[in-house]
Design a protein around this motif. Structure first.
Motif, PDB file in Angstrom:
ATOM      1  N   VAL A  97      11.878   3.169 -13.110  1.00 17.33           N
ATOM      2  CA  VAL A  97      10.653   3.969 -13.191  1.00 17.33           C
ATOM      3  C   VAL A  97      10.143   4.191 -11.773  1.00 17.33           C
ATOM      4  CG1 VAL A  97       8.292   4.107 -14.063  1.00 17.33           C
ATOM      5  CG2 VAL A  97      10.066   2.998 -15.439  1.00 17.33           C
ATOM      6  N   ASN A  98      10.110   5.445 -11.353  1.00 17.32           N
ATOM      7  CA  ASN A  98       9.595   5.821 -10.037  1.00 17.32           C
ATOM      8  C   ASN A  98       8.074   5.898 -10.138  1.00 17.32           C
ATOM      9  OD1 ASN A  98       8.782   7.107  -7.685  1.00 17.32           O
ATOM     10  ND2 ASN A  98      10.417   8.620  -7.733  1.00 17.32           N
ATOM     11  N   ILE A  99       7.374   4.970  -9.470  1.00 14.32           N
ATOM     12  CA  ILE A  99       5.914   4.920  -9.615  1.00 14.32           C
ATOM     13  C   ILE A  99       5.221   6.088  -8.930  1.00 14.32           C
ATOM     14  CG2 ILE A  99       5.910   2.434  -9.939  1.00 14.32           C
ATOM     15  CD1 ILE A  99       4.728   2.229  -7.064  1.00 14.32           C
ATOM     16  N   TRP A 100       5.906   6.798  -8.041  1.00 12.94           N
ATOM     17  CA  TRP A 100       5.309   7.980  -7.422  1.00 12.94           C
ATOM     18  C   TRP A 100       5.350   9.174  -8.358  1.00 12.94           C
ATOM     19  CZ3 TRP A 100       7.199   8.104  -1.649  1.00 12.94           C
ATOM     20  CH2 TRP A 100       6.465   7.166  -0.917  1.00 12.94           C
ATOM     21  N   ARG A 101       6.225   9.151  -9.329  1.00 15.31           N
ATOM     22  CA  ARG A 101       6.320  10.239 -10.286  1.00 15.31           C
ATOM     23  C   ARG A 101       5.587   9.950 -11.579  1.00 15.31           C
ATOM     24  NH1 ARG A 101      12.346  12.729 -10.546  1.00 15.31           N
ATOM     25  NH2 ARG A 101      12.268  13.839  -8.564  1.00 15.31           N
ATOM     26  N   ASP A 102       5.381   8.676 -11.860  1.00 11.90           N
ATOM     27  CA  ASP A 102       4.815   8.292 -13.146  1.00 11.90           C
ATOM     28  C   ASP A 102       3.536   7.477 -12.955  1.00 11.90           C
ATOM     29  OD1 ASP A 102       4.594   7.925 -15.884  1.00 11.90           O
ATOM     30  OD2 ASP A 102       5.871   6.148 -15.887  1.00 11.90           O
ATOM     31  N   PRO A 103       2.369   8.096 -13.141  1.00 15.79           N
ATOM     32  CA  PRO A 103       1.109   7.373 -12.965  1.00 15.79           C
ATOM     33  C   PRO A 103       0.982   6.163 -13.897  1.00 15.79           C
ATOM     34  CG  PRO A 103       0.712   9.732 -13.188  1.00 15.79           C
ATOM     35  CD  PRO A 103       2.160   9.504 -13.477  1.00 15.79           C
ATOM     36  N   GLU A 104       1.549   6.264 -15.084  1.00 17.07           N
ATOM     37  CA  GLU A 104       1.508   5.135 -16.019  1.00 17.07           C
ATOM     38  C   GLU A 104       2.331   3.958 -15.469  1.00 17.07           C
ATOM     39  OE1 GLU A 104       2.802   4.134 -20.595  1.00 17.07           O
ATOM     40  OE2 GLU A 104       2.471   6.219 -20.035  1.00 17.07           O
ATOM     41  N   GLY A 105       3.432   4.266 -14.808  1.00 14.20           N
ATOM     42  CA  GLY A 105       4.238   3.223 -14.181  1.00 14.20           C
ATOM     43  C   GLY A 105       3.503   2.575 -13.020  1.00 14.20           C
TER      44      GLY A 105
END
Length: 141
Positions: A97-105
């Protein structure tokens, strides 16, 4: 989206400048060597090295079904890169999970780490581990 490519593009630009300087000095072998070195660094710091990222919700759902770890990462992170390389081909088994692409991550990482976005954060069986030893993660794959 473009933020993930800043470091690799900078690597290519720096490599081009150094290689041009070496070529202007007449050192064509040195120019080729630096160009290749910076191209490899650009590739290593790019998102291309990591498996395709999924959203945090999807990764959690998949991990619940197959028991594999969820790895929260971000491009340009040296520790994430170290983990990815040390896992080798087994690393593709994890859910990334790329945290820069996924705010939930990113929110999941902040919740697990006490408010900051320390990555890699690996979730195994619902328990978060911040910057774990790659050998430990490899054993869980």
């Amino acid at each position: 989206m473009t933020r993930v490519w800043i470091l690799p593009v900078l690597m290519l630009l720096c490599g081009g400048l150094v290689a041009t300087d070496k070529a202007a000095d007449g050192s064509h072998v040195g120019a080729a060597t630096f160009a290749l070195l910076f191209a490899l660094l650009a590739f290593a710091t790019s998102p291309l090295v990591f498996p395709r990222s999924v959203g945090a919700a999807e990764a959690g759902r998949r991990a619940a079904l197959d028991g594999r770890p969820v790895v929260y990462w971000r491009p340009g992170c040296a520790y994430c890169l170290r983990l990815r390389f040390r896992l080798g081909v087994r690393g593709r088994r994890a859910h990334w999970v790329n945290i820069w692409r996924d705010p939930e991550g990113a929110a999941a990482v902040r919740a697990a780490t006490g408010g900051d976005e320390t990555v890699p954060t690996v979730v195994v069986e619902g328990r978060a581990h911040v910057n774990p030893d790659p050998a430990w993660v490899r054993a869980r794959l």
